[in-house]
Design a protein around this motif. Structure first.
Motif, short mmCIF file in Angstrom:
data_model
loop_
_atom_site.label_atom_id
_atom_site.label_comp_id
_atom_site.label_asym_id
_atom_site.label_seq_id
_atom_site.Cartn_x
_atom_site.Cartn_y
_atom_site.Cartn_z
N LYS A 63 0.74 -1.25 0.01
CA LYS A 63 -0.10 0.11 0.11
C LYS A 63 0.69 1.34 -0.04
CE LYS A 63 -3.70 2.46 2.57
NZ LYS A 63 -4.58 2.31 3.53
N ILE A 64 0.54 2.20 -0.94
CA ILE A 64 1.06 3.36 -0.90
C ILE A 64 0.01 4.50 -0.78
CG2 ILE A 64 2.51 5.07 -2.57
CD1 ILE A 64 3.34 2.81 -4.24
N SER A 65 0.38 5.71 0.16
CA SER A 65 -0.56 6.50 0.48
C SER A 65 0.24 7.80 -0.01
CB SER A 65 -0.85 6.65 1.67
OG SER A 65 -1.57 5.46 2.37
N PHE A 66 -0.59 8.71 -0.60
CA PHE A 66 -0.17 9.98 -1.18
C PHE A 66 -0.97 11.16 -0.45
CE2 PHE A 66 0.82 7.06 -4.63
CZ PHE A 66 2.05 7.56 -5.00
N PHE A 67 -0.24 12.17 0.13
CA PHE A 67 -0.90 13.23 0.90
C PHE A 67 -1.00 14.61 0.09
CE2 PHE A 67 -1.50 16.51 3.78
CZ PHE A 67 -2.43 16.12 4.76
N LEU A 68 -2.07 14.96 0.07
CA LEU A 68 -2.48 16.46 -0.68
C LEU A 68 -3.32 17.13 0.08
CD1 LEU A 68 -2.83 15.46 -4.52
CD2 LEU A 68 -1.05 16.80 -3.40
N PRO A 69 -2.97 18.53 0.60
CA PRO A 69 -4.00 19.43 1.31
C PRO A 69 -5.46 19.32 0.53
CG PRO A 69 -1.76 20.20 1.14
CD PRO A 69 -1.93 19.36 0.15
N VAL A 110 -3.35 1.63 -3.49
CA VAL A 110 -3.13 3.28 -3.38
C VAL A 110 -4.16 3.93 -2.81
CG1 VAL A 110 -2.48 5.29 -4.76
CG2 VAL A 110 -1.83 2.92 -5.41
N GLU A 111 -3.70 4.82 -1.94
CA GLU A 111 -5.02 5.80 -1.26
C GLU A 111 -4.35 7.16 -1.32
OE1 GLU A 111 -7.25 5.06 2.51
OE2 GLU A 111 -5.29 5.34 3.06
N ILE A 112 -5.13 8.11 -1.73
CA ILE A 112 -5.05 9.46 -1.60
C ILE A 112 -5.55 9.99 -0.31
CG2 ILE A 112 -5.30 11.69 -2.48
CD1 ILE A 112 -4.99 10.69 -5.40
N CYS A 113 -4.66 10.76 0.47
CA CYS A 113 -5.06 11.18 1.88
C CYS A 113 -4.99 12.88 1.37
CB CYS A 113 -4.14 11.00 2.87
SG CYS A 113 -4.00 9.19 3.34
N THR A 123 -0.21 1.07 6.09
CA THR A 123 0.40 1.65 4.77
C THR A 123 1.86 1.48 4.76
OG1 THR A 123 0.20 3.35 3.33
CG2 THR A 123 0.61 4.21 5.69
N ASP A 124 2.20 0.93 3.87
CA ASP A 124 3.64 0.74 3.67
C ASP A 124 4.66 1.81 3.14
OD1 ASP A 124 3.86 -2.61 3.78
OD2 ASP A 124 2.44 -2.05 2.24
N LYS A 132 5.24 9.90 13.22
CA LYS A 132 5.50 8.49 13.07
C LYS A 132 6.51 8.08 14.32
CE LYS A 132 9.93 7.90 10.51
NZ LYS A 132 10.52 6.75 9.66
N LEU A 133 7.15 9.31 14.91
CA LEU A 133 8.18 8.69 15.98
C LEU A 133 7.49 7.98 17.05
CD1 LEU A 133 10.10 12.23 16.57
CD2 LEU A 133 10.84 10.02 15.03
N PHE A 134 8.34 6.87 17.54
CA PHE A 134 7.67 6.31 18.78
C PHE A 134 6.45 5.50 18.45
CE2 PHE A 134 9.27 10.47 20.50
CZ PHE A 134 10.37 9.75 20.81
N ILE A 135 6.10 5.23 17.13
CA ILE A 135 5.11 4.25 16.59
C ILE A 135 5.77 3.05 16.27
CG2 ILE A 135 3.47 3.73 15.04
CD1 ILE A 135 2.79 6.62 15.05
N LYS A 136 5.31 1.68 16.69
CA LYS A 136 5.68 0.72 16.31
C LYS A 136 5.56 0.20 14.83
CE LYS A 136 5.94 -4.40 17.66
NZ LYS A 136 5.19 -5.14 18.51
N ASN A 137 6.42 -0.11 14.13
CA ASN A 137 6.20 -0.71 12.46
C ASN A 137 5.63 0.75 11.90
OD1 ASN A 137 7.38 -3.03 12.99
ND2 ASN A 137 5.26 -3.90 13.71
N PRO A 138 6.26 2.02 11.85
CA PRO A 138 5.59 2.90 11.03
C PRO A 138 5.93 2.73 9.53
CG PRO A 138 7.59 3.84 12.10
CD PRO A 138 7.43 2.14 12.52
N PRO A 139 5.18 3.59 8.70
CA PRO A 139 5.60 3.41 7.23
C PRO A 139 6.77 4.01 6.59
CG PRO A 139 3.91 5.03 7.52
CD PRO A 139 4.09 4.44 9.02
#
Length: 371
Positions: free
Chosen positions: A6-12, A37-40, A82-83, A100-107
């Motif tokens: 899974k790939i996530s793309f971020f756009l405002p 694929v996901e667009i955030c 999400t990968d 993502k800091l201090f999260i287990k297995n972050p993307p």
């Protein structure tokens, strides 16, 4: 591929712009290649929303303030697996890395560096943003898994001025060109374009201060005193629109300069214009300059930070200038040249092709996911 990655793309938002267009094209491409694929996004508005494939999922975030967005992103990373998470914005990029800091297995976090950061900081009217980016970019960007720049100029700026580790940064040119750019485009149904005696100047841009469209208008005003057969079309939308209309009226150029909204015919306008001008104070890698170089008869661009010199790397492709004061004479000189058809080497098309860019992104994604 054994596991659907899974790939996530971020756009405002989905406003018409180079970043938005690029990310949506990438999302559609990688969905076709077998990725999930996901667009955030934050705001569900803008004309490019209709360009998203119905096979690409969408996730709306509610937070418009960065602190609230940080916590919302943390929840997202914990809940939705999400990968790879790709973001194009510097301030949002900082927020994503912190979340993502201090999260287990972050993307794996990829920050897309699409503008010269030194220029972004200098031109920002937000004091808080200037301080944060100046003080913390080195610390936080080095915690991203990869910073992908759209030009070598941006890469050099990050390494030299913000101490981003060389191994953490790479440049992938923004892929734009495809087989469509070899096509013949129909003549636009616009009165100037029906008259071969008129020499058409064009600029296509977001109408914002850093694009310096007012400088092009003033240069056109001076050039038009010597050449009565030139006209200029400005295609774009943005906060400076009304100010530009006022300037055109002030200079009595209403019959010689027109501003129209961005539309799907812009490639036809480019193809049938005599001269394209880019006058930005700063850029990342101006996609419209790539398109203009491929299509327009003549191209001139301000040699700003960053990108134009990497596109117009040979004089046969277009002309670079350093100072706006040179622009009126440059316009006249270019238009006085005999009309010609560019013979652009295939290496230019490959360098800035969509397929080549996607190959490089895929290689980077695979390396980060150990595929």
């Amino acid at each position: 591929m054994k596991t659907l990655k899974k790939i996530s793309f971020f756009l405002p938002n989905f406003n018409i712009g180079g970043v938005e267009k690029s990310f949506i094209n990438m999302a559609n491409h990688f969905e076709k290649k077998g990725f999930k694929v996901e667009i955030c996004f934050i705001e569900d508005d803008g004309g490019l929303a209709t360009k998203i494939s119905n096979k690409v999922s969408k996730k709306q975030f509610k937070s418009k303030k960065l602190i609230a967005l940080l916590f919302e992103l943390r929840s997202y990373f914990k809940r939705d697996s999400t990968d790879i998470f790709v973001t194009p914005m510097y301030m949002i990029g900082l927020t994503v890395v912190l979340s993502k800091l201090f999260i287990k297995n972050p993307p794996k976090i990829i920050i897309g560096a699409r503008s010269n950061l030194t220029k972004v900081i200098f031109n920002s009217e937000n004091i808080f943003e200037r301080i944060i980016l100046r003080k913390f970019s080195s610390l936080i960007f080095n915690r991203a898994d990869k910073v992908i720049c759209v030009s070598k100029g941006i890469e050099s700026d990050l390494i030299e001025n913000f101490q981003i580790k060389k191994e953490n940064v790479l440049t992938i040119y923004n892929g734009i060109l495809n087989e469509n750019y070899y096509s013949e485009f129909s003549i636009p149904k616009f009165n100037w374009y029906q008259d071969n005696k008129i020499q058409k100047i064009i600029t296509i841009s977001r109408l914002s201060k850093e694009k310096c469209i007012d400088g092009i208008i003033r240069a056109f005003y001076q050039a038009s005193n010597s050449n009565q057969m030139i006209r200029m079309l400005i295609i774009g939308e943005g906060p400076e629109r009304e100010n530009l209309f006022k300037l055109i009226k002030e200079l009595n150029l209403e019959d010689k300069i027109k501003i129209i909204n961005f539309n799907e015919e812009y490639l036809s306008f480019l193809s049938h214009s005599d001269l394209f001008i880019l006058n930005s104070d700063f850029e990342g890698l101006p996609g419209i300059l790539i398109e203009a170089t491929a299509l327009c008869k003549r191209v001139i661009s301000r040699d700003c930070e960053s990108g134009p010199k990497e596109i117009l790397y040979e004089e046969s492709l277009g002309k670079l200038y350093s100072h706006s004061k040179d622009l009126p004479d440059l316009i006249l000189n270019e238009l006085n040249k005999n009309v010609f058809k560019k013979n652009i080497d295939k290496s230019f098309y490959k360098k800035f092709s969509f397929d080549y860019s996607m190959e490089n992104y895929l290689s980077t994604f695979n390396d980060l996911m150990d595929i």
